[in-house]
Structure formats: structure tokens, C-alpha cells
Scaffold this motif. Structure first.
Motif, PDB file in Angstrom:
ATOM      1  N   LYS A  43      22.131   0.783 -28.673  1.00 24.10           N
ATOM      2  CA  LYS A  43      22.388   1.156 -30.074  1.00 24.10           C
ATOM      3  C   LYS A  43      23.886   1.296 -30.344  1.00 24.10           C
ATOM      4  O   LYS A  43      24.352   1.026 -31.451  1.00 24.10           O
ATOM      5  N   TYR A  72      18.878  -9.376 -32.049  1.00 28.25           N
ATOM      6  CA  TYR A  72      18.435  -8.110 -31.463  1.00 28.25           C
ATOM      7  C   TYR A  72      16.920  -7.966 -31.545  1.00 28.25           C
ATOM      8  O   TYR A  72      16.336  -8.133 -32.614  1.00 28.25           O
ATOM      9  N   PRO A  96      14.339  -5.028 -30.873  1.00 29.68           N
ATOM     10  CA  PRO A  96      14.259  -3.609 -30.501  1.00 29.68           C
ATOM     11  C   PRO A  96      13.082  -3.325 -29.566  1.00 29.68           C
ATOM     12  O   PRO A  96      12.187  -4.161 -29.410  1.00 29.68           O
ATOM     13  N   GLU A 155      10.673  -1.180 -29.886  1.00 26.75           N
ATOM     14  CA  GLU A 155       9.391  -1.176 -30.601  1.00 26.75           C
ATOM     15  C   GLU A 155       9.510  -2.122 -31.776  1.00 26.75           C
ATOM     16  O   GLU A 155      10.405  -1.962 -32.609  1.00 26.75           O
ATOM     17  N   SER A 213       9.016  -2.923 -35.021  1.00 28.48           N
ATOM     18  CA  SER A 213       8.593  -2.419 -36.329  1.00 28.48           C
ATOM     19  C   SER A 213       8.901  -3.515 -37.349  1.00 28.48           C
ATOM     20  O   SER A 213      10.053  -3.886 -37.518  1.00 28.48           O
ATOM     21  N   LEU A 214       7.857  -4.005 -37.967  1.00 31.78           N
ATOM     22  CA  LEU A 214       8.046  -5.083 -38.948  1.00 31.78           C
ATOM     23  C   LEU A 214       7.455  -4.657 -40.286  1.00 31.78           C
ATOM     24  O   LEU A 214       6.670  -3.719 -40.356  1.00 31.78           O
ATOM     25  N   TYR A 215       7.836  -5.372 -41.327  1.00 27.75           N
ATOM     26  CA  TYR A 215       7.296  -5.077 -42.655  1.00 27.75           C
ATOM     27  C   TYR A 215       5.832  -5.547 -42.684  1.00 27.75           C
ATOM     28  O   TYR A 215       5.571  -6.751 -42.712  1.00 27.75           O
ATOM     29  N   GLN A 273      12.460 -13.386 -34.825  1.00 29.08           N
ATOM     30  CA  GLN A 273      13.480 -12.944 -35.787  1.00 29.08           C
ATOM     31  C   GLN A 273      14.833 -12.733 -35.106  1.00 29.08           C
ATOM     32  O   GLN A 273      15.876 -12.897 -35.720  1.00 29.08           O
ATOM     33  N   LYS A 315      10.599   4.372 -40.187  1.00 30.07           N
ATOM     34  CA  LYS A 315       9.744   3.469 -39.406  1.00 30.07           C
ATOM     35  C   LYS A 315      10.581   2.536 -38.529  1.00 30.07           C
ATOM     36  O   LYS A 315      10.056   1.547 -38.020  1.00 30.07           O
ATOM     37  N   LEU A 325      12.474   0.307 -39.337  1.00 26.45           N
ATOM     38  CA  LEU A 325      12.576  -1.049 -39.885  1.00 26.45           C
ATOM     39  C   LEU A 325      14.019  -1.393 -40.214  1.00 26.45           C
ATOM     40  O   LEU A 325      14.446  -2.537 -40.105  1.00 26.45           O
ATOM     41  N   LEU A 355      16.442  -3.296 -37.770  1.00 25.05           N
ATOM     42  CA  LEU A 355      16.457  -4.754 -37.725  1.00 25.05           C
ATOM     43  C   LEU A 355      17.289  -5.350 -38.855  1.00 25.05           C
ATOM     44  O   LEU A 355      17.729  -6.481 -38.767  1.00 25.05           O
TER      45      LEU A 355
END
Lengths: 402, 479
Positions: free
Chosen positions: A59, A90, A92, A94, A96-98, A157, B81, B83, B86
Motif C-alpha cells: 500500500k 495492481y 489487491p 481481496e 472487491s469489484l462493483y 483489470q 468496500k 473498491l 482499485l
């Protein structure tokens, strides 16, 4: 020892990160006086147990956290600079996506953040979805995806911008062995193209497969770092790998070893394949039989723009393929099924005869002579490959392909 | 620009696919259909006023609250979250992310405003055109509601000066009688003044039986001399209360100027001495007092042929109390009476009202995003609501007509300071004007943009963007 002349991609000098509570009182020092350098074209693994400071370091490299001491630079600039981020991919820890976006829309959104043109985005999205085995799910919402599928989209991505520096936080987490293999292949392909990769993972075997160098963190400090070969080679022991030997050959070999080792303990047994290798063979066989699956089903091909194929013509591809094709080894030409291996008695007898000849001629004088691959053959192949690459660079500006 | 567009599109998709948009639209249409039906109205014009007022008011209230909530939610949910990790590692400035999200929330609410506003307008037009109303009703609705009229208010009476005068009179009277007047006990004089001021306020609007009360309207452009004027008023009988109101009678008179000296030829009328001199004569508008119901608004038509406008832009009206039960009538300062003249069509006035609500949405969604970018979810909404409450309190504290004691003085100062920083949401509420057929002046819209948006809201937005740009996002998403 010669100094590494490759450009520095990321560098941390005396890097510290201390977390504080609401009143500014120190809570924890997650990263403590960490120094490291990542150079262009390297695949570096960042290892350590939970809480060792791996994710915090990542990070800090991404500008998501700010150092409380020391300095961190990426491409010689602050990690927070917009120009720096243009070159970074990058993934991550975890994914986390939309949830409300489809796979295609997700990649399109991230592509738009790199100001890619709609045509570029469309082309790359198709290639990436093919690569991660989600072409059939391009219009499905990411919220409906399994963890592994989400992980694959996360990986896609991260590469939408064809990054020069890829940071992968636990890249194989949540992936099946096939996905793990594909990720590792991808990393190796990117490495061949001169990309730099920084990986954090708990799966040490994965790291071992792809990393040139590792940095081991514990308690926020670097405890060990260096080239994997240097770190892992046990110079005090010798291993000889041969085709299966018959009882007579083993008896002679044991006699020979007892005489050489003068009372020291040693063992002789059959080597085991790794479970990953076995699994991949089973899946390959199932694919040959066209068994359908609703999950990810990639063909293991790397996106053309990532492998550099987009810049090569079909003719040049053939030349490159011919030049870079590995000579067929006995292991590669062997049937995929273990059962088939076991049934091949004739082959076993041939191998036994070969071992007998080997042990009678080579073992007494040169115990390491049987190691594969041979250094001389390796050097020749490298030279051949480098020559082909140079020619193609002149011709197309492309890169070699796997 | 592609990144900005991508973030705007993402925000809108989020709202559309999470069904927030549909939920809000359903809520708005329900409010438009149901709320006006629950409020009592008397008469055709009043029915349309109620429909307009409550319809558009509920639309603006729902949208302003939802824009704050959505602004906070959109900014914080991405962060909580993980998000946003990213997104911020991509080559896009955080200010662009902030602006993109704000624009997305705003566009969504503007679309909802257009749909709901269109629905209110359509329903009002449909009801007016329907068979429920007589031609006379329709004419009244057209003249009093479906119009944009410029309003002029009478000059205000100086209540404090009047109260001071009354107090001095009372003290002189008491001393003349030989009664003691306590001028040494702290607060004694203040208590007396407070009582007298309340009396003065009541007297300012009071018209005893048989008495006259006049209002003078100044600054009316001479170009309006040839237009119909309406006098809009409301009076109460016996007490200022909506209860126990009844029929009463009153007689209206208007001042008709008679020129006594013409202006010098060729000279500008900018200077007072060059203006023609005149004397005011009173003209009764009816032979007998007119009967009307108190506690409700009424309008009186002043025709241009009566030539009521003085050369210096004044109009005078006088009312005479002829209550059958010989009780006093009361006129509140907030009710005017207002002198109104048609200035634009209802459609144009309606669009101006929607524009004011849109400016309100611009501010409220920006506030939501600003607080959402600085804080986590429940805190951000709580702070946003506190901001609105602070605006409401500040308006209340500074709007008091009389200050009694130190606490009120401090309250006034604090209220004024608060108004330098906060934007009261009442600033954007013009539904009352619209439903009364009163023009929403461009000067009002311009001053709202300058004072509310540019001077007060924008600095807060910049603060929000600044904090968002410097926030350690990896820390916020830490588990």
C-alpha cells in the motif's frame, strides 16, 4: 560481484509506517526501517507471515498509505503521482469489484481510467476475457461470480493498461490449480517482455516457481532477501534424478554410494510428481474429451497485447516459434495419463538399460553430470533465443513469445 | 475526460442498478399523487395552489434529502468496500474522482427533478383543463396562480420607534399620576418595553372598527402604469389565528394622485424638485363594504384606467373596517398586503422554480459528497443533517423581530456567524412563491447562486476535495 545495471523500478529506503489512534498515539509499527530495490524485469516475491507488513508495504508502494519515515519511490517518483500510476497494475488481496457491473463493463470502466480509446478498450477487454477464461461470462454481473472468477476479473483489470510494473497481492488466492498455473505462466510471459512484477503470497511453492528474488519480512523488518537459487540451493547435498532403475541397478548403485559416503546416511527412492502437475494432466485430458464447465474455462493463452503478439506478423510468429521451441524432452513427450505410464513396460526396460550404462560410466567420476538441464545446452539455447529476439526487435519491435 | 466520464457513468449505473433511482421515482410520484389530497383546500384556486405547493415542495424535500444521502453513500461505500483502492491506484486525480461522483449524483437527481417536476406540471394543467372548474374558477386560477407576478411590499413601520414612543408616553402618564416607575431594578424597564413592543406590533396591524389603515407602495416602475395590478391580502378578525374566523366586511379605497405642478419642460425627473407635485385623493372602490371570509387570501383588482401610479412611482391603498360585530381586523406584516403585477407566464415561472430546486440539489449533493469524502457512513449523513439543522437554527435566530436580554443578543450574533458558513435549505424553497403566482425574480436566483453556492457551498466543496485528496485511503479500508 557485478553491480546490477537495470533501471530501478521501485525503491524503499528506511521505510517506516506507524499506525496511530485517533489521538495520534502510536498503535503499531507495521513497517520498520525497510530497504529494498526492485529492478526492471525482475519478479520479486514479498514473503512473510500474517502481520509481517507485506500488505502495508504494498500500500505504501501504491500511495494508498503514506510513510511515517524513510522514502519510497516508484519509477523515481512519488507513488502518489498520476504519471507513476500510469505504469502500474495492481491486484489487491481481496478482489472487491462493483457488483452491479458486468465483466465487460468492469474492464471498460478501469480502461477508461487509463484514458484508453473505446476501440482499444474493446480490443483489450476481449483479449483479457479470453485470457482469464471468462469470455463466456462477459455479460454476467460480477456480483454473480464465484471467488475464483472474481479473482480472474481482478487480474484482468490489473493488466488492462499493459503495465510496466505489476503488483500482485496474493494473486493465486481463490484460484483453482489451473488458474494458478495460468497466472504463473502469465507472470513468466510478462517477465520475458521485460515487465517487473512484485508478488506477495503465502503459497511458497507458487513464489518459488516464478520469483527471481524474494524479500522475507517479519515484524515489519526485512529478515532475508536475495536470489532464489542462492537462497534455496543446499550445497552440502547432491541429488541425482534418473529414469526408473531396476533392482539390480539400484543394488549396484547402493554399493557404490556406500563406498563413497563412508557411513553417512542417504536415501534412494522414486520421485513423486507434484499434485499440481497431476491435476493439470487430468484437466488437460478432460479438455481433450470436450467436457463442458460453467466456471472459468481459459485456454491458457496470454492476451496478445500482453505477450507482444499484436506487434508481430504471422510470418514472424512462425520464425519466432521455430526459434524458441524447446527440444522435446522425455517428460514432455510422455503420455498425460499415469496409467498409461505404468503400462509402458518396454519403456521401463529401456530406461533401466540406460541407467545401468549411466551408473557404470558416469557416477564414479562425475556425480553431478546427470543434472537437467545441462548448463552448456542452456547457454546455447539462450544465445539462440537472444539472437532471434534481436532480429525480431529490429524487424518488428515485438517481443518473444512463450 | 474519459476517466471523468467513466466515473460519472459508474455512479449513474450504481444508482440505476441498485434500484435507488426507481425507488426514488416511485416515492416522488406517490408524494405528488397522495400528499396534496391529504390537505384541505377551499375553492378552486386554493386547490390548485395546494396541489402546486405540496406537490413541488415534497419533490424538492425528497430530492434534497436523497441527494445528500446518495452523495454520502457513493463516497463512503467505495471506500468501506475497498473498491476505491482499485480506482485511486489508476492514473486519475482524486479531485476528478470526487467531481465525477458528484456529477453522477447530481445528474441523476436532475433527471428525477425533471420527471417529477414534469408530472406536477402535467397534473396541474390537466386538473385546470378538466371539467371540475367553472369558467370563472379557471379565470381566477389563471390570474392568481398560473402566472408569474412581480410583488411589491408596503414600506415597513418602525415598530421599535413606535414602541419607544409608547413607552415614553406611558412613563410620563404614570409619573403624572404620581405612580412609581421602577427604573433601577435590572430588567424592570426591559420587561415593560417587551410588553409595550408586543402591543405596538399588534397595533401596527390592527384596524379597529370604523378606523382606516393605509399602505404606501414605493419604487413601482412607471412602465407598469398601463397594467392590471392585484392587491393580495389576508386579514383576521378579533385575533390572529386560523381558528374562529368568520365573514366580515371592509371597504377599500385607493389614492388617486392629482397633479398640482407640472415638471419643468426639458428637465430630467431624476431630481425631486423637477418632478411634478401632486395631491392624493381617496377613491372608494365600492359603494358598500364588501363581504369576505377572514383568515384566507383575497385579491383586489386595480385597473390601469384608474391612474393610481404617482409620478414618483407610488401607489396608496386604504382599508376601512366595517365589521358587522364591530370587532377589530388584523393584517400581518408577512401577508403584505402585496401589490402584484403579471411579469411572466406560469410556465416560465415554473421553470425558474425548478432552477432554484436544481441549485439546491447542486448544493445538497455537493455537501453529501464533501462530508462523505471526509468521513465514514453514518457520521457523514449525521454531519450533513446537522449542517441543515444549523442552517434552520441560524435562520430562526436571526429572524427574530425582538431581542430580549443577553441570551437573545448572543443568539443573534451566533446566528449571523453561522449564516456566513452554512447555507439554509430554505434558501432554495420557492414553492410558496410559485403557488401564490408570485414571480421568482432573476435577482433572487442570481443572489442565491452567488451567496449560497459560490460564497458558502463552494468553499466547503473545495475543503471536501482537499481532504479527500489527502486522505490516507489505505488506512480507511483497513480491517
Amino acid at each position: 560481484m557485478a553491480t546490477d545495471q537495470r533501471a530501478v523500478v521501485a525503491e524503499a529506503v528506511g521505510l517506516c509506517k506507524e499506525f496511530r489512534d485517533f489521538w495520534g498515539r502510536p498503535k503499531a509499527r507495521a513497517v520498520n526501517e525497510v530497504d529494498f530495490t526492485v529492478r526492471q524485469g525482475e519478479v520479486v516475491g514479498l514473503l512473510g507471515p500474517n502481520g509481517s507488513g507485506k500488505s502495508t508495504t504494498v500500500k505504501l508502494l501504491l500511495g494508498l498509505l503514506y510513510p511515517t519515515g524513510g522514502k519510497v519511490t516508484v519509477f523515481g517518483r512519488s507513488p502518489r503521482a498520476v504519471e507513476t500510476k500510469r505504469e502500474i497494475g495492481y491486484l489487491p488481496e481481496e478482489t472487491s469489484l462493483y457488483q452491479y457491473l458486468t465483466a465487460e463493463e468492469t474492464l471498460d470502466f478501469f480502461g477508461s481510467l487509463f484514458s484508453l480509446s473505446p476501440a482499444d478498450r474493446r480490443s483489450r477487454i476481449s483479449q483479457l476475457l479470453e485470457m482469464v477464461g471468462l469470455a463466456h461470462a462477459r455479460n454476467r454481473r460480477v456480483g454473480e461470480f464465484s471467488k475464483g472468477m472474481a479473482r480472474r476479473i481482478g487480474l484482468a483489470q490489473a493488466m488492462i493498461n499493459d503495465p510496466a510494473f505489476l503488483i500482485l497481492d496474493e494473486p493465486t488466492s481463490g484460484l483453482d490449480p489451473l488458474g494458478c498455473r495460468e497466472v504463473k505462466d502469465l507472470i513468466l510471459t510478462l517477465k520475458k517482455r521485460g515487465k517487473t512484477v512484485l508478488i506477495t503470497s503465502h503459497l511458497l511453492s507458487d513464489m518459488e516457481d516464478v520469483c527471481d528474488r524474494v524479500i522475507i519480512l517479519y515484524g515489519g523488518r526485512v529478515r532475508a532477501s536475495g536470489n532464489l537459487n542462492e537462497l534455496l540451493t543446499v550445497g552440502s547435498e547432491t541429488r541425482i534424478t534418473t529414469p526408473a532403475l531396476g533392482p539390480e541397478a539400484i543394488k549396484r548403485l547402493m554399493t557404490l554410494l556406500r563406498g563413497e559416503l563412508k557411513g553417512e546416511t542417504f536415501s534412494v527412492d522414486h520421485p513423486r510428481r507434484s499434485l499440481e502437475e497431476f491435476f493439470l494432466d487430468v484437466i488437460a485430458a478432460a479438455r481433450r474429451d470436450s467436457v463442458e464447465t460453467s466456471g472459468a474455462s481459459g485456454d491458457g493463452r496470454i492476451a496478445r497485447y500482453l505477450s507482444g503478439e499484436e506487434e508481430t506478423s504471422p510470418d514472424a510468429e512462425k520464425v519466432l516459434a521455430a526459434l524458441t521451441r524447446e527440444p522435446e524432452s522425455p517428460a514432455e513427450s510422455a503420455p498425460a495419463s499415469i496409467a498409461e505410464d505404468a503400462a509402458d513396460g518396454e519403456k521401463e526396460r529401456q530406461q533401466e538399460r540406460a541407467l545401468e550404462a549411466l551408473t557404470s560410466e558416469v557416477l564414479p567420476d562425475a556425480p553431478d553430470a546427470g543434472r537437467v538441464p545441462e548448463p552448456a545446452a542452456d547457454a546455447a539455447k539462450e544465445a539462440e533465443l537472444a539472437d532471434a529476439n534481436a532480429k525480431l526487435q529490429d524487424l518488428l519491435g515485438g517481443a518473444d513469445r512463450k | 475526460m474519459k476517466a471523468f466520464g467513466g466515473i460519472v457513468k459508474l455512479t449513474i449505473r450504481h444508482a440505476l442498478r441498485s434500484r435507488v433511482f426507481l425507488l426514488l421515482l416511485a416515492l416522488l410520484l406517490l408524494a405528488i399523487a397522495v400528499i396534496p389530497g391529504t390537505v384541505d383546500s377551499s375553492g378552486a384556486a386554493d386547490f390548485i395552489k395546494v396541489m402546486l405547493f405540496y406537490g413541488l415542495w415534497s419533490v424538492s424535500a425528497i430530492l434534497i434529502l436523497s441527494s445528500v444521502w446518495l452523495g454520502c453513500f457513493i463516497m463512503t461505500s467505495d471506500l468501506e468496500k475497498n473498491l476505491l483502492h482499485l480506482v485511486v491506484v489508476k492514473p486519475v486525480r482524486r479531485s476528478v474522482i470526487w467531481m465525477g461522483k458528484w456529477t453522477g449524483v447530481l445528474l441523476l437527481h436532475l433527471l428525477l427533478l425533471a420527471l417529477a417536476g414534469g408530472a406536477v406540471y402535467g397534473i396541474v394543467r390537466y386538473r385546470v383543463a378538466g371539467r371540475d372548474f367553472s369558467e370563472k374558477d379557471r379565470a381566477m386560477i389563471r390570474d392568481e396562480v398560473l402566472v408569474g407576478r412581480r410583488a411589491f411590499l408596503p414600506g415597513k413601520m418602525d415598530i421599535d420607534a413606535q414602541a419607544q414612543k409608547m413607552m415614553e408616553e406611558k412613563i410620563r402618564r404614570l409619573r403624572a399620576k404620581g405612580s412609581p416607575v421602577d427604573t433601577t431594578t435590572p430588567g424592570a424597564l426591559d420587561t415593560m418595553y417587551k410588553e409595550i413592543r408586543t402591543q405596538a406590533e399588534a397595533l401596527a396591524g390592527e384596524v379597529p372598527y370604523g378606523a382606516r389603515r393605509s399602505w404606501v407602495y414605493e419604487g413601482i416602475p412607471l412602465s407598469m402604469a398601463d397594467r392590471n395590478l392585484s392587491l393580495r391580502y389576508r386579514c383576521y378578525v378579533e385575533q390572529v389565528s386560523t381558528d374562529k374566523q368568520r365573514m366580515t366586511r371592509l371597504l377599500w379605497e385607493v389614492g388617486v394622485p392629482q397633479i398640482t405642478k407640472e415638471a419643468s419642460a426639458g428637465k430630467s425627473s431624476v431630481f425631486e424638485k423637477d418632478r411634478p407635485a401632486y395631491e392624493m385623493y381617496l377613491l372608494r372602490l365600492s359603494d358598500r363594504p364588501v363581504q369576505l371570509l377572514t383568515g384566507q387570501f383575497h385579491e383586489l383588482l386595480l385597473r390601469p384606467e384608474w391612474k393610481l401610479l404617482t409620478p414618483d412611482g407610488k401607489i396608496m391603498v386604504v382599508v376601512c373596517n366595517a365589521d358587522p360585530e364591530k370587532k377589530a381586523l388584523y393584517f400581518q406584516e408577512s401577508d403584505g398586503p402585496k401589490l402584484m403585477v403579471a411579469a411572466c407566464s406560469f410556465g416560465e415561472n415554473y421553470l425558474r422554480a425548478l432552477l432554484m430546486i436544481a441549485i439546491g440539489l447542486l448544493v445538497s449533493s455537493g455537501l453529501g459528497c464533501a462530508f462523505g469524502g471526509m468521513m465514514s457512513m453514518p457520521t457523514a449523513v449525521f454531519v450533513s443533517m446537522s449542517y441543515f439543522a444549523a442552517g434552520w437554527i441560524a435562520v430562526f435566530m436571526t429572524g427574530r423581530s425582538y431581542l430580549s436580554g443577553l441570551a437573545d443578543d448572543i443568539g443573534l450574533i451566533v446566528g449571523k456567524i453561522m449564516l456566513y458558513a452554512v447555507v439554509p435549505m430554505s434558501t432554495f424553497d420557492v414553492t410558496d412563491f410559485l403557488s401564490q403566482g408570485e414571480l421568482i425574480e432573476w435577482s433572487r436566483i442570481g443572489s442565491t447562486v452567488f451567496f449560497a453556492l459560490i460564497l458558502r457551498a463552494l468553499p466547503l466543496f473545495f475543503l471536501g476535495i482537499w481532504v479527500y485528496g489527502r486522505r490516507e485511503l489505505g488506512l480507511a479500508g483497513r480491517k
